[in-house]
Design an enzyme around this catalytic site. Structure first.
Site, PDB file in Angstrom:
ATOM      1  N   SER A 132      -9.728   1.782   2.844  1.00 35.38           N
ATOM      2  CA  SER A 132      -8.861   2.528   1.970  1.00 35.38           C
ATOM      3  C   SER A 132      -7.845   1.686   1.212  1.00 35.38           C
ATOM      4  O   SER A 132      -7.270   2.170   0.240  1.00 35.38           O
ATOM      5  CB  SER A 132      -8.118   3.581   2.786  1.00 35.38           C
ATOM      6  OG  SER A 132      -7.242   2.965   3.716  1.00 35.38           O
ATOM      7  N   LYS A 137       0.840  -1.196   0.000  1.00 34.85           N
ATOM      8  CA  LYS A 137       0.000   0.000   0.000  1.00 34.85           C
ATOM      9  C   LYS A 137       0.877   1.249   0.000  1.00 34.85           C
ATOM     10  O   LYS A 137       1.945   1.268   0.631  1.00 34.85           O
ATOM     11  CB  LYS A 137      -0.894  -0.049   1.252  1.00 34.85           C
ATOM     12  CG  LYS A 137      -1.954   1.039   1.314  1.00 34.85           C
ATOM     13  CD  LYS A 137      -2.874   0.814   2.529  1.00 34.85           C
ATOM     14  CE  LYS A 137      -3.916   1.886   2.690  1.00 34.85           C
ATOM     15  NZ  LYS A 137      -4.819   1.651   3.828  1.00 34.85           N
ATOM     16  N   SER A 180      -9.855  -0.645   6.983  1.00 34.30           N
ATOM     17  CA  SER A 180      -9.264  -0.522   5.646  1.00 34.30           C
ATOM     18  C   SER A 180      -8.585  -1.751   5.083  1.00 34.30           C
ATOM     19  O   SER A 180      -8.270  -1.782   3.899  1.00 34.30           O
ATOM     20  CB  SER A 180      -8.263   0.617   5.636  1.00 34.30           C
ATOM     21  OG  SER A 180      -8.949   1.813   5.444  1.00 34.30           O
TER      22      SER A 180
END
Ligand code: GLN
Length: 482
Positions: free
Chosen positions: A153, A78, A177
Site C-alpha cells: 500500500s 505516508k 506494504s
C-alpha cells in the site's frame, strides 16, 4: 546529472554541512520535481506549505555549526502517519478532512533529528491493498512505467523515492506494504521487527502486524532512519529496545549462513526465479557466505492465515470510524442509519470487504473454525522460523520479494484473490513478527521493471539485515536502477 540528483542521506548531509547547498535549495529542488511530475504520477496527496520554513530553520542550525543525524534532509511521509496540524487521510474519504492533533512517535523522533517533511503520499485505503489502486484519491503510477502500478500500500512513497522527489521516506508495512512497493519501484524498504518502532500515531490497520519503516535509495539510508525511529516508547506497550547480542557476534564474524527459501517456482515470473538463482551464486561465490536451502513447511498457509487474522483486526480497528468519534459524518433518520450512511460514504470497496470478512471470521458460529484456527497456524509459522534460525543455524532467509514485477494498472483490482497472492513472500515475516527487507536485484529483461530480493532475519536482527544487504548491494551494483 546535477549534484542534486539521486541524493542519499549521507551525500545530502555532506553537501549541506560543507555548505555546498542549503536546505532551502534542496527543498526548492524537490518542490520543482514534484510540480513537474506529480500531476502524472500522483505520488503526493499534499505538499506541505511550510516545507520552505522548515528548511530555513535547518539552515539556521547549520549556519551555527550544528549537526543532527537528519539535519536538513527532506522526507516524504505516508498518509497514515500523523504529523501534528497536518491532514492525515489514510487514503480514505472517511478521513479526508482529518487533522492530526499530535505527532506520531516516529515523526517526533525524525523532527528531533532535524528532518524536513515535504508532504504526504498516496496509499491504498487504510493500507489495504498491494497496488495503491484502492486509494480514494486515484491510483499512483509507477514512475518507471506509468502504465503500471507502483505496488502498495505504500505506493505513493515508493513512487516519490523512485522519481527522486525526496531524499528518503517513511512507510508502513502490515503484510508487505513497504517491501513490495520498494521491489516494484527499484528502491530499498525495511519492515522492522514487530515492536522495534513505535506504532503510536500510525493509523491502525491490523495492530498485531503494523509497523512503520524506512523506504530509501540504499541500505545505509534505511539504517540511518531506523536508528533514529527505533526504541521503546511508553505510548506503545508492544515496543522494546533491541536485545540481540548473538546477531552482533555473527555480523562481526562476517560469515553469514543464508537459507534460500524453497518455494513453488510455478507461480513466480521466470526472470524472478532466475534472479534468485543469480543472487544465491553471488552469496556463495562473491560474498563467501554459506548457502543452504531451507524449507518452512507451514508458510504455504501464510496468505490464508494472514487474510483471516488481518481482516479480523481490521474489522475491530475500523469500528471507530463512525462519524461520531472519527470520520466525516452523514446524518440519517435514526442512529443506526447515521452509522450506515457515514460508513457508506466514507469507505471504499476493499475496506468494506475486509470488514465483512473480519466480522464473519470473528462471529460466534465461525470463530473456532477460522479465527482460532488461524491463530494456531500463526504459531506454527513462528515455530518454522524459530527452528530455521536455531536448529538449522540459519542467519538470514532469502527469497524473492514478490511473485511478479509491477503489473499493469487495472489488471488485478477486480480480482482480490490474485491481489492477495502478492503477499506470498512478504506476509510470513509479519505473521512471525520478524524484520525483513527488500533490496533491488536486477531488472526483468533489459530496461525492464525492477526485481526485489527479500531477506528475513531473527527478531531484532536488523543489524544483520543491514550488513548483509549492504554487502550484496555493493557486490551487485547492477541492482541499482538509477
Ligand atoms: N497487501 C497486503 C494487504 O492488503 C499488505 C498491506 C500492508 O502491508 N499494509 O493486506
Amino acid at each position: 546529472m546535477s549534484k542534486l540528483s539521486n541524493l542519499t542521506i549521507v551525500k545530502a548531509k555532506e553537501l549541506l554541512l560543507n555548505k555546498e547547498i542549503s536546505a532551502g535549495e534542496l527543498v526548492s529542488h524537490y518542490l520543482k520535481v514534484i510540480k513537474d511530475r506529480n500531476k502524472d504520477i500522483n505520488a503526493y496527496l499534499e505538499v506541505y506549505d511550510d516545507a520552505a520554513s522548515q528548511a530555513e530553520k535547518a539552515d539556521e542550525i547549520i549556519a551555527k555549526g550544528g549537526d543532527k543525524p537528519l539535519l536538513g534532509i527532506p522526507l516524504a511521509v505516508k498518509d497514515n502517519i500523523l504529523i501534528e496540524g497536518k491532514t492525515c487521510s489514510a487514503g480514505s474519504k472517511m478521513l479526508q478532512n482529518y487533522k492530526a492533533v499530535y505527532d506520531a512517535t516516529a515523526v517526533g523522533k525524525l523532527k528531533e533529528a532535524g528532518a524536513i517533511f515535504l508532504g504526504r503520499t498516496n496509499m491504498d485505503e487504510f493500507a489495504m491493498g498491494a497496488s495503491t489502486e484502492t486509494s480514494a484519491f486515484g491510483p499512483t503510477k509507477n514512475p518507471l512505467d506509468p502504465s503500471r502500478v507502483p505496488g502498495g500500500s505504500s505506493g505513493g512513497i515508493a513512487a516519490a523515492v523512485a522519481m527522486d522527489s525526496c531524499v528518503a521516506a517513511l512507510g508502513s508495512d502490515t503484510g508487505g506494504s513497504i517491501r513490495q512497493p520498494a521491489a516494484f519501484c527499484g528502491i530499498t524498504g525495511l519492515n522492522p521487527t514487530y515492536g522495534a518502532v513505535s506504532r503510536n500515531g500510525l493509523i491502525a490497520m491490523a495492530s498485531s502486524f503494523d509497523q512503520i519503516g524506512p523506504m530509501t535509495k540504499n541500505v545505509e539510508d534505511a539504517e540511518i532512519i531506523f536508528d533514529v525511529i527505533k526504541g521503546r516508547d511508553e505510548m506503545d506497550s508492544t515496543t522494546a529496545d533491541e536485545r540481540h547480542s548473538k546477531v552482533k557476534e555473527r555480523v562481526e564474524k562476517g560469515r553469514i549462513r543464508v537459507g534460500i527459501l524453497k518455494y513453488d517456482k510455478n507461480g513466480v515470473d521466470k526472470e524472478i526465479n532466475e534472479a534468485m538463482e543469480r543472487a544465491a551464486k553471488i552469496f556463495a561465490n562473491d560474498l563467501g557466505w554459506e548457502v543452504a536451502e531451507i524449507e518452512l513447511p507451514n508458510i504455504k498457509y501464510s496468505v490464508s492465515c494472514y487474510y483471516i487474522l488481518v481482516p479480523a483486526e481490521v474489522s475491530s480497528n475500523m469500528a471507530r470510524f463512525d462519524g461520531i468519534r472519527y470520520g466525516q459524518f452523514k446524518e440519517g433518520k435514526t442512529l443506526t442509519e447515521d452509522y450506515m450512511k457515514t460508513r457508506e460514504i466514507g469507505f471504499g470497496m476493499e475496506v468494506r470487504r475486509r470488514i465483512m470478512l473480519g466480522t464473519y471470521v470473528l462471529s460466534a458460529g465461525y470463530y473456532d473454525a477460522y479465527y482460532a484456527k488461524a491463530q494456531k497456524v500463526r504459531g506454527l509459522i513462528k515455530q518454522d522460523f524459530e527452528k530455521a534460525f536455531t536448529k538449522s543455524g540459519i542467519d538470514l532467509i532469502a527469497s524473492p520479494t514478490s511473485p511478479s514485477v509491477a503489473f499493469k494498472i487495472g489488471e488485478r483490482i477486480n480480482d482480490p484473490l490474485k491481489m492477495y497472492l502478492e503477499d506470498i513472500f512478504t506476509a510470513p515475516a509479519k505473521i512471525a513478527g520478524l524484520p525483513a527487507m527488500s533490496i533491488p536485484s536486477g531488472l526483468k529483461g533489459e530496461g525492464g521493471m525492477p526485481i526485489g530480493l527479500h531477506f528475513t532475519a531473527p527478531a531484532f536482527g536488523e543489524k544483520l539485515l543491514f550488513e548483509a544487504a549492504k554487502k550484496y548491494e555493493h557486490t551487485f551494483p547492477g541492482s541499482k536502477i538509477s
